[in-house]
Design a protein around this motif. Structure first.
Motif, PDB file in Angstrom:
ATOM      1  N   ALA A 110     -77.952  69.089 -47.541  1.00  0.00           N
ATOM      2  CA  ALA A 110     -77.283  69.610 -48.719  1.00  0.00           C
ATOM      3  C   ALA A 110     -77.674  68.739 -49.905  1.00  0.00           C
ATOM      4  CB  ALA A 110     -75.772  69.583 -48.519  1.00  0.00           C
ATOM      5  N   ASP A 111     -77.774  69.348 -51.071  1.00  0.00           N
ATOM      6  CA  ASP A 111     -78.182  68.598 -52.261  1.00  0.00           C
ATOM      7  C   ASP A 111     -77.265  67.411 -52.522  1.00  0.00           C
ATOM      8  OD1 ASP A 111     -79.258  71.522 -54.182  1.00  0.00           O
ATOM      9  OD2 ASP A 111     -80.310  70.293 -52.707  1.00  0.00           O
ATOM     10  N   SER A 112     -76.007  67.571 -52.207  1.00  0.00           N
ATOM     11  CA  SER A 112     -75.031  66.529 -52.516  1.00  0.00           C
ATOM     12  C   SER A 112     -75.214  65.256 -51.696  1.00  0.00           C
ATOM     13  CB  SER A 112     -73.610  67.071 -52.296  1.00  0.00           C
ATOM     14  OG  SER A 112     -73.444  67.478 -50.950  1.00  0.00           O
ATOM     15  N   VAL A 113     -75.972  65.322 -50.606  1.00  0.00           N
ATOM     16  CA  VAL A 113     -76.127  64.139 -49.745  1.00  0.00           C
ATOM     17  C   VAL A 113     -77.579  63.663 -49.651  1.00  0.00           C
ATOM     18  CG1 VAL A 113     -74.141  64.889 -48.394  1.00  0.00           C
ATOM     19  CG2 VAL A 113     -76.458  65.364 -47.544  1.00  0.00           C
ATOM     20  N   LYS A 114     -78.488  64.369 -50.255  1.00  0.00           N
ATOM     21  CA  LYS A 114     -79.898  63.976 -50.191  1.00  0.00           C
ATOM     22  C   LYS A 114     -80.091  62.563 -50.711  1.00  0.00           C
ATOM     23  CE  LYS A 114     -82.116  68.510 -50.456  1.00  0.00           C
ATOM     24  NZ  LYS A 114     -82.881  69.458 -51.297  1.00  0.00           N
ATOM     25  N   MET A 156     -74.643  57.662 -42.867  1.00  0.00           N
ATOM     26  CA  MET A 156     -74.131  57.970 -44.191  1.00  0.00           C
ATOM     27  C   MET A 156     -74.041  56.676 -44.991  1.00  0.00           C
ATOM     28  SD  MET A 156     -71.168  60.753 -43.254  1.00  0.00           S
ATOM     29  CE  MET A 156     -70.089  59.541 -42.508  1.00  0.00           C
ATOM     30  N   ASN A 157     -74.818  56.595 -46.055  1.00  0.00           N
ATOM     31  CA  ASN A 157     -74.818  55.424 -46.927  1.00  0.00           C
ATOM     32  C   ASN A 157     -74.316  55.803 -48.315  1.00  0.00           C
ATOM     33  OD1 ASN A 157     -76.040  53.924 -44.831  1.00  0.00           O
ATOM     34  ND2 ASN A 157     -78.095  54.507 -45.522  1.00  0.00           N
ATOM     35  N   VAL A 181     -73.892  70.003 -44.084  1.00  0.00           N
ATOM     36  CA  VAL A 181     -74.283  68.701 -44.623  1.00  0.00           C
ATOM     37  C   VAL A 181     -75.749  68.414 -44.315  1.00  0.00           C
ATOM     38  CG1 VAL A 181     -73.893  66.212 -44.475  1.00  0.00           C
ATOM     39  CG2 VAL A 181     -71.943  67.792 -44.418  1.00  0.00           C
ATOM     40  N   ALA A 182     -76.118  68.536 -43.058  1.00  0.00           N
ATOM     41  CA  ALA A 182     -77.492  68.233 -42.659  1.00  0.00           C
ATOM     42  C   ALA A 182     -77.816  68.955 -41.365  1.00  0.00           C
ATOM     43  CB  ALA A 182     -77.685  66.729 -42.476  1.00  0.00           C
ATOM     44  N   GLY A 183     -79.063  69.340 -41.237  1.00  0.00           N
ATOM     45  CA  GLY A 183     -79.512  70.020 -40.031  1.00  0.00           C
ATOM     46  C   GLY A 183     -80.836  69.452 -39.560  1.00  0.00           C
ATOM     47  N   ILE A 184     -81.078  69.597 -38.268  1.00  0.00           N
ATOM     48  CA  ILE A 184     -82.338  69.145 -37.690  1.00  0.00           C
ATOM     49  C   ILE A 184     -82.784  70.159 -36.652  1.00  0.00           C
ATOM     50  CG2 ILE A 184     -81.157  67.690 -35.978  1.00  0.00           C
ATOM     51  CD1 ILE A 184     -83.536  65.700 -36.317  1.00  0.00           C
ATOM     52  N   GLY A 185     -84.038  70.536 -36.741  1.00  0.00           N
ATOM     53  CA  GLY A 185     -84.553  71.514 -35.806  1.00  0.00           C
ATOM     54  C   GLY A 185     -85.136  70.861 -34.567  1.00  0.00           C
ATOM     55  N   LEU A 188     -71.451  55.988 -49.654  1.00  0.00           N
ATOM     56  CA  LEU A 188     -70.426  57.018 -49.557  1.00  0.00           C
ATOM     57  C   LEU A 188     -69.604  57.116 -50.823  1.00  0.00           C
ATOM     58  CD1 LEU A 188     -69.439  56.445 -45.867  1.00  0.00           C
ATOM     59  CD2 LEU A 188     -70.080  58.649 -46.841  1.00  0.00           C
ATOM     60  N   LYS A 189     -69.221  58.346 -51.134  1.00  0.00           N
ATOM     61  CA  LYS A 189     -68.420  58.638 -52.318  1.00  0.00           C
ATOM     62  C   LYS A 189     -67.088  59.266 -51.877  1.00  0.00           C
ATOM     63  CE  LYS A 189     -72.646  59.857 -54.849  1.00  0.00           C
ATOM     64  NZ  LYS A 189     -73.335  60.921 -55.619  1.00  0.00           N
ATOM     65  N   PRO A 190     -66.073  59.172 -52.690  1.00  0.00           N
ATOM     66  CA  PRO A 190     -64.794  59.800 -52.327  1.00  0.00           C
ATOM     67  C   PRO A 190     -64.934  61.283 -51.997  1.00  0.00           C
ATOM     68  CG  PRO A 190     -64.483  58.307 -54.147  1.00  0.00           C
ATOM     69  CD  PRO A 190     -65.958  58.373 -53.914  1.00  0.00           C
ATOM     70  N   GLU A 191     -65.851  61.967 -52.661  1.00  0.00           N
ATOM     71  CA  GLU A 191     -66.040  63.389 -52.398  1.00  0.00           C
ATOM     72  C   GLU A 191     -66.729  63.669 -51.059  1.00  0.00           C
ATOM     73  OE1 GLU A 191     -66.981  61.687 -55.135  1.00  0.00           O
ATOM     74  OE2 GLU A 191     -68.924  62.435 -55.911  1.00  0.00           O
ATOM     75  N   ASP A 192     -67.169  62.640 -50.379  1.00  0.00           N
ATOM     76  CA  ASP A 192     -67.729  62.815 -49.038  1.00  0.00           C
ATOM     77  C   ASP A 192     -66.645  62.865 -47.968  1.00  0.00           C
ATOM     78  OD1 ASP A 192     -70.364  60.562 -49.937  1.00  0.00           O
ATOM     79  OD2 ASP A 192     -70.482  62.747 -49.798  1.00  0.00           O
ATOM     80  N   ALA A 193     -65.434  62.576 -48.324  1.00  0.00           N
ATOM     81  CA  ALA A 193     -64.343  62.525 -47.353  1.00  0.00           C
ATOM     82  C   ALA A 193     -64.059  63.902 -46.757  1.00  0.00           C
ATOM     83  CB  ALA A 193     -63.081  61.991 -48.011  1.00  0.00           C
ATOM     84  N   GLY A 194     -63.634  63.893 -45.517  1.00  0.00           N
ATOM     85  CA  GLY A 194     -63.288  65.137 -44.841  1.00  0.00           C
ATOM     86  C   GLY A 194     -63.470  65.007 -43.348  1.00  0.00           C
TER      87      GLY A 194
END
Length: 130
Positions: free
Chosen positions: A62-66, A84-85, A50-54, A87-93
């Motif tokens: 990920a493109d889906s959450v940008k 997370m702002n 989903v997201a990473g930070i160095g 939010l969409k149903p496909e973000d569930a998990g």
């Protein structure tokens, strides 16, 4: 060795927001030296980045959450966050906090997928209703 504990999951309606937190316990190296990230997994699917930070603070998404999610870290508190702002149903998990390698400069380490992570938390569940 790194131990990770996530919190902040819950149930929200589509369009809502959640903030996930991940507190780390590190025993060999300073937390600030670990690249960190968030992954998620829906039932029947593979775990995805989903997201990473160095260690530099440079992030990757990920493109889906940008534009909707923001990853950040507080090294003094040894805590990783995921705001997370919209939010969409496909973000569930199930959302998992992960630690990657040492001294990775940027968040792009997550492009290696789940196999790039060295340590995992137990996960926190996110449910989004439409």
């Amino acid at each position: 060795q790194v131990q990770l504990v996530e919190s902040g999951g819950g149930s929200v309606q589509a369009g809502g927001s959640l903030r996930l937190s991940c507190i780390a316990s590190t025993y060999t190296y300073s937390y600030s030296r670990y690249s960190m990230g968030w992954f998620r997994q829906a039932p029947g699917t593979e775990r995805e980045a989903v997201a990473g930070i160095g260690v530099s603070g440079i992030t990757n998404y990920a493109d889906s959450v940008k534009g909707r999610f923001t990853i950040s870290r507080d090294n003094a508190k040894k805590t990783l966050y995921l705001q997370m702002n919209s939010l969409k149903p496909e973000d569930a998990g199930m959302y998992y906090c992960a630690a990657g390698g040492l001294d990775n400069y940027a968040g792009s380490w997550i492009e290696g997928g789940a196999s790039a992570a060295n340590y995992w938390g137990q996960g926190t569940q996110v449910t989004v209703s439409s």
